[in-house]
Motif scaffolding. Structure first.
Motif, mmCIF file in Angstrom:
data_model
loop_
_atom_site.group_PDB
_atom_site.id
_atom_site.type_symbol
_atom_site.label_atom_id
_atom_site.label_comp_id
_atom_site.label_asym_id
_atom_site.label_seq_id
_atom_site.Cartn_x
_atom_site.Cartn_y
_atom_site.Cartn_z
ATOM 1 N N GLU A 263 5.527 0.421 53.549
ATOM 2 C CA GLU A 263 5.611 1.681 55.162
ATOM 3 C C GLU A 263 7.050 1.113 55.522
ATOM 4 O O GLU A 263 8.091 0.282 55.186
ATOM 5 N N HIS A 292 -3.197 5.155 53.652
ATOM 6 C CA HIS A 292 -2.865 3.389 53.979
ATOM 7 C C HIS A 292 -1.439 3.621 54.584
ATOM 8 O O HIS A 292 -0.790 3.100 55.875
ATOM 9 N N GLU A 293 -0.053 3.651 53.536
ATOM 10 C CA GLU A 293 1.210 3.903 53.969
ATOM 11 C C GLU A 293 1.305 4.549 55.254
ATOM 12 O O GLU A 293 1.931 4.249 55.980
ATOM 13 N N HIS A 296 0.917 3.792 58.534
ATOM 14 C CA HIS A 296 1.936 2.938 59.231
ATOM 15 C C HIS A 296 2.769 3.218 59.641
ATOM 16 O O HIS A 296 3.483 2.920 60.588
ATOM 17 N N GLU A 326 -2.433 -5.031 59.279
ATOM 18 C CA GLU A 326 -2.906 -4.662 58.355
ATOM 19 C C GLU A 326 -3.951 -4.128 57.809
ATOM 20 O O GLU A 326 -5.186 -3.225 56.844
ATOM 21 N N TYR A 396 -5.883 -7.896 55.659
ATOM 22 C CA TYR A 396 -6.009 -6.605 55.321
ATOM 23 C C TYR A 396 -8.186 -6.795 54.856
ATOM 24 O O TYR A 396 -8.236 -5.409 55.753
HETATM 25 ZN ZN LIG Z 1 -0.042 -2.060 54.670
#
Ligand SMILES: [Zn+2]
Length: 601
Positions: A263, A292-293, A296, A326, A396
């Motif tokens: 990210e 997900h990215e 961020h 995360e 995570y």
């Molecule tokens: Zn991540």
């Protein structure tokens, strides 16, 4: 306070006859201009020139040891060669710092070659297909810049190889092709540059332009990816009431060995194997990575603990909060995809069930807490060995599990009126970059503020501690239930295998039959019950064993033949599934629909 001249109640102030002294000239701030070229891409070598001004008579250029978002010491200075200085003398202070002296009028220039042959989302790469780098990889920072007159200025010019173009998220300098500018090294260091013949698609969300650049090849459908990405961007933007940038760039590296994501403030880089788009399951995994990215943008790039920006690039930076950065992002990556209508709600439940099934059988969950996993990321998760299964957890996956429980806990505490979404919004409002980050422990206070009650026991048990997770409150909140897709049990030997250099034991479960029989990681498996085994059929052979029986496994251990007698264990058959109960109460149904963004009846 109002301006004095306008509040003198009608009385004019006498004009001073004394001549005004000219204002003292402000010393110019330091300026670094980086020029990156690649005349021979097949040599994997970038050529970098830096002109410096406003740096006084000496200064130090330093290469970062790590890059934000990837908590591993990578020593980016190791790829430098042929370092030269003009208008200054230089000496190396250590492995990453070049000290320049005898600089005249604050101006000097340096040049060096930079070897780049590691294709990943976090490392520099150059070959005959493209060039890629992050600011932290290739562009050194000026040490002690905060002691110099502000403001600093950083400009980057890239001379692409013939026929290539550049994609980056930095603001361009008008009138200067392939030139970008920022006044903050953290922004420059964070920025990716993709140089090549990449295919670019665009869309607009909330009036903001987004580009999607594809490097590489594979069986992907760019139009579908771009359309789904737009939906995900709009869904996340809706949660936060807008987008905190003026332009955003997605860079996708699609090549056989690509994977992972990184990210950035106004961009991200996702890696994916070329041919892993065929099945819907594969596609959903890829689009979850994109989700997900992109999340961020808020969680970690703007909402972050103090230590994660402004950055110290010299050495490891420890925080107990990586599980928030995360784990919460992994928890949410699935929700955004469902709420955007890009996958069915069942897909999200399936992904959570897989995580729970895997992580709740990991012996390391009893040994390492989420805070420890976060703090030791640099030497544990990022350097995980074959025994990490038994001694560690991933912040995570374990973090996502705790996110799942925490969200339900907040909903239950507020009769469904508030959720983790409110915590993320509050965190962004209170600590969002460029505001200072939250203090260690500060995020807990936000959760309790939103929930209106203390969660001390929950933190102690599941964040600082290693107590088993209890899903009752979560299941009750949404009216869900766990099931197994098969009845009964299956044989279990308690180790995983790898096929590199022959069929070998990869890791041994601390509580399993293999450990009791003395088998070890790296043992090469030759025979099961006296018959030769093959990598392709080994799992089938194991599945035919009877739980409770005894089997023999013949292995080579460092060229010595060994035999282990294993009491075949048993594990629950099939996969754990998560689904809505047949009879959900109206409250559970309301919570379930709101959670997953279901609007259709
Ligand atoms: Zn991540």
């Amino acid at each position: 306070m109002a301006d004095r001249a306008s509040t003198s109640a009608g009385r004019k102030k006498p004009v001073s006859r004394e001549k005004r002294k000219p204002a003292a000239k402000k010393p110019a701030g330091p300026a670094l201009h980086y020029h990156v070229s690649m005349p021979d891409p097949a040599s994997h070598t970038f050529q970098v020139e830096i002109t410096l001004s406003g740096v006084g008579d000496s200064c130090t250029l330093a290469f970062p040891a790590w890059t934000p978002g990837s908590y591993k010491i990578r020593e980016f200075g190791k790829n430098v060669s042929s370092f030269k200085a003009r208008g200054a003398k230089f000496e190396m202070y250590d492995k990453q710092r070049y000290h320049l002296t005898r600089i005249k009028d604050g101006k000097a220039a340096v040049s060096f070659d930079y070897y780049a042959d590691e294709l990943s989302v976090r490392t520099p790469h150059l070959d005959d297909t493209h060039g890629f780098f992050l600011g932290t990889n290739l562009l050194p920072y000026l040490e002690d810049i905060n002691a110099m007159p502000a403001p600093a200025e950083f400009t980057v010019s890239v001379k692409p190889y013939k026929g290539w173009k550049v994609a980056t998220s930095l603001p361009a300098v008008k009138g200067k092709p392939n030139t970008w500018r920022t006044d903050n090294y953290d922004v420059l260091g964070d920025t990716p540059f993709e140089i090549g013949t990449h295919e670019v698609h665009s869309f607009t969300a909330r009036g903001v332009k987004h580009d999607v650049a594809f490097y590489g090849y594979g069986n992907f459908d760019a139009k579908r990816i771009v359309a789904d990405t737009k939906k995900i961007v709009e869904t996340q933007a809706k949660n936060f009431g807008g987008l905190p940038y003026k332009y955003y760039l997605f860079i996708h590296h699609i090549s056989p060995d690509s994977g992972g994501g990184l990210e950035h403030l106004n961009s991200c880089v996702c890696g994916w194997p070329s041919w892993n788009f065929k099945t819907e399951d594969d596609y959903q995994k890829f689009i979850r990575l994109v989700s997900h990215e992109f999340f961020h943008v808020w969680n970690v790039k703007r909402i972050r603990p103090k230590i994660l920006g402004p950055f110290d690039y010299r050495t490891e930076q420890h925080t107990k909060a990586l599980w928030i950065m995360e784990g919460m992002t992994q928890y949410y990556e699935r929700l955004w995809v469902a709420r955007a209508g890009v996958c069915k709600p069942e897909e999200v439940l399936k992904a959570y069930a897989e995580t729970i099934d895997r992580e709740d059988n990991r012996p390391g969950r009893k040994v390492m807490s989420l805070e420890q996993s976060s703090w030791l990321a640099w030497t544990k998760l990022y350097l995980a060995d074959e025994n990490f299964l038994n001694t560690g957890v991933s912040y995570y996956s374990r973090g996502a599990q705790v996110g799942l429980l925490l969200d339900a806990k907040i909903r239950n505490a507020t009769d469904g009126k508030r959720s983790l979404d409110d915590v993320m919004r509050l965190a962004f409002k209170r600590y969002g970059w460029p505001k200072p980050g939250f203090p260690e422990g500060g995020w807990f206070e936000l959760v309790e503020e939103v929930a209106g009650q203390k969660f001390t026991r929950f933190w102690n048990d599941h964040v600082s501690g290693t107590k088993e997770l209890n899903y009752d409150e979560f299941l009750d909140c949404y009216g869900l239930e766990f099931k197994r897709d098969k009845q009964g049990s299956e044989p279990w030997l308690g180790f995983t295998t790898g096929s590199k250099g022959g069929l070998k034991i990869a890791s041994v479960h601390a509580e399993g039959p293999a450990r009791k029989a003395g088998l070890q990681p790296r043992d090469e498996i030759l025979a099961l019950n006296g018959h030769k085994v093959h990598a392709k059929t080994f799992d089938d052979r194991v599945s035919e064993l009877a739980p409770g029986s005894i089997c023999t496994l013949t292995v080579f251990r460092r060229e010595q033949l060994k035999e282990g007698r294993l009491h075949v264990g048993r594990q629950p058959a099939g996969k754990l599934t998560l689904g809505p109960r047949e009879h959900q109460s109206p409250t559970q149904r309301r919570n379930y629909r709101k959670w997953l963004g279901i609007t259709k009846p």
